[in-house]
Design a protein around this motif. Structure first.
Motif, PDB file in Angstrom:
ATOM      1  N   ARG A   4       0.833  -1.190   0.000  1.00 16.78           N
ATOM      2  CA  ARG A   4       0.000   0.000   0.000  1.00 16.78           C
ATOM      3  C   ARG A   4       0.869   1.243   0.000  1.00 16.78           C
ATOM      4  O   ARG A   4       1.949   1.262   0.575  1.00 16.78           O
ATOM      5  CB  ARG A   4      -0.918   0.020   1.226  1.00 16.78           C
ATOM      6  N   ARG A  20      -1.230  11.372  -0.070  1.00 20.32           N
ATOM      7  CA  ARG A  20      -0.304  10.398  -0.660  1.00 20.32           C
ATOM      8  C   ARG A  20       0.378  11.040  -1.849  1.00 20.32           C
ATOM      9  O   ARG A  20      -0.232  11.831  -2.571  1.00 20.32           O
ATOM     10  CB  ARG A  20      -1.037   9.120  -1.087  1.00 20.32           C
ATOM     11  N   ASP A  39      -8.981   7.513  -1.101  1.00 24.77           N
ATOM     12  CA  ASP A  39      -9.035   6.141  -1.613  1.00 24.77           C
ATOM     13  C   ASP A  39      -9.940   6.010  -2.831  1.00 24.77           C
ATOM     14  O   ASP A  39      -9.897   4.992  -3.529  1.00 24.77           O
ATOM     15  CB  ASP A  39      -9.512   5.182  -0.521  1.00 24.77           C
ATOM     16  N   GLU A  42      -7.920   5.006  -6.086  1.00 25.66           N
ATOM     17  CA  GLU A  42      -6.990   3.878  -6.078  1.00 25.66           C
ATOM     18  C   GLU A  42      -6.673   3.375  -7.482  1.00 25.66           C
ATOM     19  O   GLU A  42      -5.506   3.155  -7.826  1.00 25.66           O
ATOM     20  CB  GLU A  42      -7.563   2.735  -5.236  1.00 25.66           C
ATOM     21  N   SER A  43      -7.689   3.180  -8.302  1.00 28.54           N
ATOM     22  CA  SER A  43      -7.461   2.644  -9.651  1.00 28.54           C
ATOM     23  C   SER A  43      -6.638   3.610 -10.495  1.00 28.54           C
ATOM     24  O   SER A  43      -5.734   3.197 -11.229  1.00 28.54           O
ATOM     25  CB  SER A  43      -8.788   2.359 -10.352  1.00 28.54           C
ATOM     26  N   ALA A  46      -2.951   3.657  -9.354  1.00 30.48           N
ATOM     27  CA  ALA A  46      -2.232   2.459  -9.798  1.00 30.48           C
ATOM     28  C   ALA A  46      -1.884   2.537 -11.277  1.00 30.48           C
ATOM     29  O   ALA A  46      -0.811   2.088 -11.707  1.00 30.48           O
ATOM     30  CB  ALA A  46      -3.071   1.221  -9.514  1.00 30.48           C
ATOM     31  N   LEU A 175     -14.969  -0.777  -1.500  1.00 27.07           N
ATOM     32  CA  LEU A 175     -14.222   0.471  -1.341  1.00 27.07           C
ATOM     33  C   LEU A 175     -15.163   1.628  -1.036  1.00 27.07           C
ATOM     34  O   LEU A 175     -14.920   2.426  -0.118  1.00 27.07           O
ATOM     35  CB  LEU A 175     -13.424   0.760  -2.614  1.00 27.07           C
TER      36      LEU A 175
END
Length: 274
Positions: A4, A20, A39, A42-43, A46, A175
């Motif tokens: 993570r 982040r 969050d 997230e996709s 990444a 999520l």
């Protein structure tokens, strides 16, 4: 299982912001919508960290950030984060209420904004008639939260069209449920007015390239707001994400990310061409 990303914290203007910072290259800052947090992205994080420096934060009063929600405070926080990270310029991606944050920031700090993405924006102008511009019953939700508690609000909000997913992907549903479950709700339980109440004008001064994003099955009101906003921006494109509702980056992350990449490659980010 992939490691993570690390959470970092910035103390600014009396609040503690979780953020982040991943990847290298041109910076892209993601701003989440109401009841959500970092969050949400997230996709996208990444998929983009191999080409971009991806920065995302919990807005004040959301997720793990402290303080009371405040649109004005969001702009101050975003400026502080840019300064903290040494960013001279960044692409800004804002979803729903976060689109308002991005637009106000781009208006106030054009030199720090390379381009902007406005995803499912709310109504930003002066209401033409009572309740004509609001597709979220904030006052009802405030009363519900104050009289029956945040759990009752969360249950009802999760059934609203703006908070429902069309995808059957269980990870996306899990999520979303986690984000809504940890939404602190201070803008509902506090006695002050809602942070998104004031009209915003002067969009035409935002001269940076803008992409207005809508989900194919988003509410008609949000599609209408997006079109109205696009008419007021001097350099604008529009993308409709197929098979997606209001939460289109969760409903169809691949199509969403491809639209985002294409826009970034066309504007201000020539180094990302292959």
């Amino acid at each position: 299982m992939a490691a993570r990303a690390s959470d970092w914290y910035l103390e600014t203007s009396g609040v503690r912001l979780r953020y982040r910072d991943e990847g290298r290259g041109c910076a892209v800052i993601f701003i989440h919508g109401w009841t959500l947090d970092l969050d949400q992205w997230e996709s996208q994080a990444a998929a983009l960290t191999g080409q971009f420096r991806v920065v995302r934060l919990d807005r004040r009063g959301f997720g793990s950030s402290s303080g009371l929600p405040s649109i004005a405070g969001d702009g101050t926080d975003l400026l502080a984060l840019c300064e903290h990270l040494g960013l001279d310029s960044a692409a800004l991606v804002g979803m729903s209420q976060g689109a308002r944050v991005v637009l106000e920031f781009a208006k106030s700090h054009p030199r720090l904004t390379s381009c902007l993405v406005l995803d499912g924006p709310p109504h930003l102008g002066t209401p033409e008639a009572k309740d004509s511009s609001h597709d979220i019953p904030y006052e009802h939700y405030r009363e519900l939260a104050q009289t029956q508690g945040l759990c009752a609000f969360r249950r009802e909000w999760s059934e609203h069209a703006l908070a429902r997913l069309r995808t059957v992907d269980p990870e996306a549903h899990a999520l979303l449920a986690r984000m809504i479950a940890r939404y602190p709700g201070r803008d509902l339980t506090d006695t002050g007015g809602h942070a998104d109440a004031m009209p915003l004008a002067g969009f035409e001064s935002v001269s940076r390239p803008a992409l207005v994003v809508s989900g194919e099955f988003d509410l008609d009101s949000r599609k209408r707001f997006a079109k109205q906003l696009a008419l007021q921006l001097p350099r604008v494109e529009h993308a409709e994400i197929p098979d997606a509702g209001h939460l289109c980056n969760l409903d169809n992350p691949r199509a969403y990310t491809e639209a985002l990449k294409g826009f970034l490659r066309r504007h201000e980010f020539p180094s990302t061409h292959h």
